[in-house]
Scaffold this active site. Structure first.
Site, short mmCIF file in Angstrom:
data_model
loop_
_atom_site.label_atom_id
_atom_site.label_comp_id
_atom_site.label_asym_id
_atom_site.label_seq_id
_atom_site.Cartn_x
_atom_site.Cartn_y
_atom_site.Cartn_z
N ASP A 16 0.83 -1.21 0.00
CA ASP A 16 0.00 0.00 0.00
C ASP A 16 0.86 1.26 0.00
O ASP A 16 1.97 1.26 0.55
CB ASP A 16 -0.89 -0.03 1.25
CG ASP A 16 -2.03 0.96 1.17
OD1 ASP A 16 -2.28 1.51 0.08
OD2 ASP A 16 -2.68 1.19 2.22
N GLY A 17 0.33 2.32 -0.59
CA GLY A 17 1.00 3.63 -0.49
C GLY A 17 1.65 4.11 -1.78
O GLY A 17 2.35 5.14 -1.77
N ASN A 18 1.41 3.41 -2.87
CA ASN A 18 2.02 3.84 -4.15
C ASN A 18 1.55 5.23 -4.55
O ASN A 18 2.34 6.06 -5.01
CB ASN A 18 1.63 2.87 -5.28
CG ASN A 18 2.21 1.50 -5.09
OD1 ASN A 18 3.09 1.30 -4.25
ND2 ASN A 18 1.73 0.53 -5.86
N ARG A 20 0.32 7.68 -2.64
CA ARG A 20 0.85 8.73 -1.75
C ARG A 20 2.33 8.99 -2.04
O ARG A 20 2.79 10.12 -1.99
CB ARG A 20 0.67 8.31 -0.27
CG ARG A 20 -0.67 8.72 0.29
CD ARG A 20 -0.99 7.98 1.55
NE ARG A 20 -1.37 6.60 1.27
CZ ARG A 20 -1.55 5.68 2.20
NH1 ARG A 20 -1.34 5.98 3.47
NH2 ARG A 20 -1.92 4.46 1.88
N TRP A 21 3.05 7.95 -2.36
CA TRP A 21 4.48 8.10 -2.67
C TRP A 21 4.64 9.03 -3.88
O TRP A 21 5.46 9.94 -3.87
CB TRP A 21 5.07 6.72 -2.97
CG TRP A 21 6.54 6.71 -3.28
CD1 TRP A 21 7.56 6.62 -2.39
CD2 TRP A 21 7.13 6.78 -4.60
NE1 TRP A 21 8.76 6.65 -3.06
CE2 TRP A 21 8.54 6.74 -4.40
CE3 TRP A 21 6.64 6.89 -5.90
CZ2 TRP A 21 9.44 6.79 -5.47
CZ3 TRP A 21 7.54 6.94 -6.96
CH2 TRP A 21 8.91 6.90 -6.74
N ARG A 29 0.07 9.22 -10.03
CA ARG A 29 -0.08 8.00 -9.22
C ARG A 29 0.53 6.77 -9.92
O ARG A 29 1.10 5.90 -9.27
CB ARG A 29 -1.57 7.72 -8.97
CG ARG A 29 -2.25 8.69 -8.02
CD ARG A 29 -3.73 8.36 -7.92
NE ARG A 29 -3.94 6.99 -7.47
CZ ARG A 29 -3.88 6.61 -6.19
NH1 ARG A 29 -3.67 7.48 -5.24
NH2 ARG A 29 -4.06 5.35 -5.86
N HIS A 33 2.97 3.20 -8.90
CA HIS A 33 2.78 1.78 -9.20
C HIS A 33 4.00 1.21 -9.93
O HIS A 33 4.40 0.07 -9.70
CB HIS A 33 1.52 1.58 -10.05
CG HIS A 33 0.25 1.98 -9.34
ND1 HIS A 33 -0.01 1.65 -8.04
CD2 HIS A 33 -0.83 2.72 -9.76
CE1 HIS A 33 -1.19 2.13 -7.67
NE2 HIS A 33 -1.70 2.79 -8.70
N ASN A 64 -10.65 -2.51 -6.82
CA ASN A 64 -9.80 -1.53 -7.54
C ASN A 64 -10.35 -1.12 -8.90
O ASN A 64 -9.90 -0.13 -9.49
CB ASN A 64 -8.36 -2.07 -7.70
CG ASN A 64 -7.55 -2.04 -6.43
OD1 ASN A 64 -6.63 -2.84 -6.24
ND2 ASN A 64 -7.88 -1.12 -5.52
N ARG A 190 -5.56 -2.14 8.25
CA ARG A 190 -6.78 -2.71 7.65
C ARG A 190 -6.45 -3.97 6.90
O ARG A 190 -5.38 -4.10 6.33
CB ARG A 190 -7.38 -1.71 6.64
CG ARG A 190 -8.41 -0.76 7.16
CD ARG A 190 -9.19 -0.11 6.00
NE ARG A 190 -8.32 0.48 4.99
CZ ARG A 190 -7.71 1.66 5.12
NH1 ARG A 190 -7.86 2.36 6.21
NH2 ARG A 190 -6.93 2.13 4.16
C1 FPP Z 1 -1.95 0.23 -3.33
O1 FPP Z 1 -1.45 1.55 -3.28
C2 FPP Z 1 -1.34 -0.46 -4.45
C3 FPP Z 1 -2.02 -0.98 -5.51
C4 FPP Z 1 -3.47 -0.92 -5.65
C5 FPP Z 1 -1.29 -1.61 -6.63
C6 FPP Z 1 -0.15 -2.49 -6.23
C7 FPP Z 1 0.69 -2.73 -7.40
C8 FPP Z 1 2.04 -2.77 -7.39
C9 FPP Z 1 2.87 -2.67 -6.19
C10 FPP Z 1 2.80 -2.96 -8.65
C11 FPP Z 1 3.03 -4.39 -8.99
C12 FPP Z 1 1.94 -4.79 -9.83
C13 FPP Z 1 1.87 -5.81 -10.66
C14 FPP Z 1 0.74 -5.77 -11.57
C15 FPP Z 1 2.80 -6.95 -10.74
P1 FPP Z 1 -2.47 2.75 -3.49
O2 FPP Z 1 -2.52 3.05 -4.94
O3 FPP Z 1 -3.79 2.41 -2.87
O4 FPP Z 1 -1.74 3.90 -2.70
P2 FPP Z 1 -2.43 5.06 -1.87
O5 FPP Z 1 -3.19 4.41 -0.73
O6 FPP Z 1 -1.26 5.85 -1.38
O7 FPP Z 1 -3.31 5.79 -2.81
#
Ligand code: FPP
Length: 236
Positions: A16-18, A20-21, A29, A33, A64, A190
């Site tokens: 989680d956190g892609n 926000r990063w 965003r 990923h 998602n 969570r």
């Molecule tokens: C959650 O962060 C992350 C995801 C929904 C995607 C996870 C995918 C990867 C780590 C890439 C690898 C993927 C594949 C297809 C091999 P978020 O987007 O919810 O972050 P946020 O909570 O900060 O918005």
């Protein structure tokens, strides 16, 4: 090197956190990923080297699909890219890749790529690596109900035969032991519909790092903390 720490047999990760990063860096965003995928590759390598037998990661949930179309399309594209770029590595390193989740709603091309890499890597003995893609824990349980109901309908089993083992063996994770440790990044507490049945006795480690910042040092820290946990499974 890792003599003093207990390595979980099955590690599961909520990456989680892609978003926000990326936001913190003023980027889109999708760049989060992309970076997250590179971190995933390194994490697979670390887990394999440290002796994890089963690694399961949450890459795309059934919820998602509600994200903006452009982000969903990017995640699907990333999966295709990942499959193509990792095939040789996974085969050479004897890592068996499988996907858990429903294939419903995924286009034929992706499904055939998933099936191809599952088949090509199926003899891997070093680690079983599962990617939860189009995965939802509740949907998994509903699908298992259907599978079991069908067995009853066909006269293969009786209602009395339903037990915990039968349910475990009707989930997408059949043949994979329950995760001993679940890591979630980005400081969120969570479960988000991940491995609901399988996590009944899992230990949790919540990392404050955003997934693209996750690294081997943090992984070892999680294992060290896991090593100190006294797992009683309801006993004393
Ligand atoms: C959650 O962060 C992350 C995801 C929904 C995607 C996870 C995918 C990867 C780590 C890439 C690898 C993927 C594949 C297809 C091999 P978020 O987007 O919810 O972050 P946020 O909570 O900060 O918005």
């Amino acid at each position: 090197m890792f003599d003093d720490i207990v390595i979980p047999k099955h590690l599961a990760i909520i990456m989680d956190g892609n978003g926000r990063w990326a936001k913190k860096r003023g980027e889109l965003r999708i760049n989060g990923h992309k970076e997250g995928m590179l971190v995933l590759k390194r994490t697979v390598e670390s887990c394999k080297n440290m002796g994890v037998d089963y690694l399961t990661v949450y890459a795309f949930s059934t919820e998602n699909w509600k994200r903006p179309k452009i982000e969903v399309a990017f995640l699907l594209k990333l999966l295709k890219y990942y499959i193509n770029s990792e095939l040789d590595y996974l085969k050479e390193n004897k890592v068996a890749l499988r996907f858990i989740g429903t294939r419903q709603g995924l286009d034929k091309k992706i499904v055939s790529m998933m099936e191809m890499i599952e088949k090509e890597t199926s003899t891997g003995t070093e680690m079983v690596f599962s990617i939860a893609f189009n995965y939802g824990g509740r949907m998994e349980i509903a699908d298992s109900f259907k599978e079991i109901a069908k067995l009853i309908q066909d006269g293969d089993i009786q209602i009395e035969d339903i037990n915990e083992d039968l349910i475990s063996n009707s989930l997408y994770t059949k043949n994979i032991p329950d995760p001993e440790l679940i890591i979630r990044t980005s400081g969120e507490f969570r479960i988000s519909n991940f491995l609901l049945w399988q996590s009944a006795y899992s230990e949790y480690y919540i990392s404050d790092l955003l997934w693209p910042d996750f690294n081997e040092e943090e992984l070892i820290k999680a294992f060290k903390i896991f090593s100190t946990r006294n797992r009683r499974f309801g006993g004393i």
